[in-house]
Write an enzyme that holds these catalytic residues in place. Structure first.
Site, mmCIF file in Angstrom:
data_model
loop_
_atom_site.group_PDB
_atom_site.id
_atom_site.type_symbol
_atom_site.label_atom_id
_atom_site.label_comp_id
_atom_site.label_asym_id
_atom_site.label_seq_id
_atom_site.Cartn_x
_atom_site.Cartn_y
_atom_site.Cartn_z
ATOM 1 C CG HIS A 11 1.579 -1.807 -7.467
ATOM 2 N ND1 HIS A 11 1.998 -1.684 -6.378
ATOM 3 C CD2 HIS A 11 1.092 -0.584 -7.959
ATOM 4 C CE1 HIS A 11 1.503 -0.638 -5.995
ATOM 5 N NE2 HIS A 11 0.737 -0.040 -6.997
ATOM 6 C CD GLU B 142 3.064 1.770 -8.846
ATOM 7 O OE1 GLU B 142 2.068 1.850 -9.394
ATOM 8 O OE2 GLU B 142 3.427 2.519 -7.749
#
Length: 340
Positions: free
Chosen positions: A175, A306
């Site tokens: 992330h 992501e």
């Protein structure tokens, strides 16, 4: 290089590990959460940091934005914090209203990972390990997870492996918030984004996928050619999420080629730095970072790319299966190729 980075509130020591050579791409990764705290390239005025980071462990322990951390047992959202498998409903622990986000409270990004191996130098390698116990946040089975992070040339690569002793849904991701300008005060949506995707997953309340796949062609979600990451507020899904926070389905050939296939590109006209993302995951969540303005008014801005499984896949039989069977091996990779 390995150095101390303080301790958690429970007294666990945290280390910061630097990968990569002094004259090339470098990353600083914390054993706390596997956090990518710095990713930098050399420049005429010193090193240029390409990701957002925080100053100390305490800041990361209180971080609401998942800055730079490894995410699991299930990245993204699971509706109503439950799913049904083989006729049994599994109740998870919610942490975003009634839903579960990124594996629930105190999940992988809040753990101190084991430092299992490290090799420095131009071709650097770091291996982190984590034991996720049976019943953690409701997930069945003990899951042994390994994250291997390497730097070679301009490539930063993360390879996840995992094995469990019970059937469990798994979707692991990373992330980082990227701002390739090297200055987090430069608007993140000044970056040019391209996504190898013809469909995205529209969402409803709570940003849970509706189950549909919607074509991007001719919409605010069409990044098939590079364009600014600025939201185009002419689509109801932009209002639904307050910007971009959507899963883009990756176009795949019959046989995936790690060397040739790519999922996304990101570049900064301010710095000339560019990134190309390769992954064997089926989708990429693009988050425009709009929540940072209220969470961290002075930190600056970044965007997330992501690679992951489809959000809420355990509740959508039409989505690619995310159930890892007991004794089977989970293996996924992502590679960020940086040029400057």
């Amino acid at each position: 290089m390995i150095r101390s980075f303080g301790t958690t509130r429970d007294g666990a020591p945290v280390r910061a590990v630097t990968l990569g050579p002094a004259d090339g791409l470098q990353a600083e990764v914390l054993t706390y959460g596997g956090i990518l705290r710095h990713l930098s390239v050399p420049g005429p005025k010193g090193r240029r940091n390409l990701v957002l980071g925080l100053p100390d462990v305490a800041a990361y322990e209180n971080d609401p934005a998942y800055l730079g951390c490894l995410v699991g047992r299930y990245g993204n959202r699971i509706a109503n914090a439950r799913y049904t498998y083989q006729g049994r409903t599994v109740e998870l622990v919610p942490n975003e209203g009634v839903n579960q986000l990124h594996g629930g409270p105190g999940a992988y990004g809040r753990k101190v990972w084991r430092l299992q191996d490290f090799q420095g130098g131009a071709d650097s390698r770091l291996v982190l390990g984590l034991t996720s116990p049976d019943g953690e946040n409701g997930f069945p089975g003990t899951l042994e997870v390994t994250a291997e992070i390497t730097i070679s040339g301009g490539d930063l690569t993360l390879r996840f492996t995992a094995i469990g002793d019970a059937d469990t849904p798994v979707s692991l991701t990373w992330h980082p918030y990227f701002n390739l300008a090297g200055d987090p005060q430069v608007a993140a949506d000044r970056q040019m984004l391209r996504l190898r995707s013809q469909h995205f997953l529209p969402v409803g309340p709570g940003l849970i996928p509706t189950g549909a796949l919607e074509p991007v062609a001719g919409t605010a979600f069409d990044f098939r050619r590079p364009r600014l990451a600025t939201p185009r507020h002419n689509h109801p899904q932009i209002f639904q999420a307050g910007g971009y926070d959507h899963c883009f389905v990756l176009d795949r050939e019959d046989t995936w080629d790690e060397a040739a296939d790519w999922a996304a590109t990101l570049s900064s006209p301010d710095s000339g730095v560019s990134l190309r993302l390769h992954t064997d995951q089926p989708s990429v969540q693009f988050y425009g970072g709009q929540g940072l303005a209220s969470q961290y008014p002075d930190l600056g801005m970044g965007v997330c790319l992501e690679p992951q499984a489809f959000p809420d896949a355990p509740n959508h039989p039409s989505f690619p299966d995310t159930m890892l069977k007991a004794g089977d091996r989970y293996s996924r990779m992502m590679r960020f190729s940086i040029s400057w």
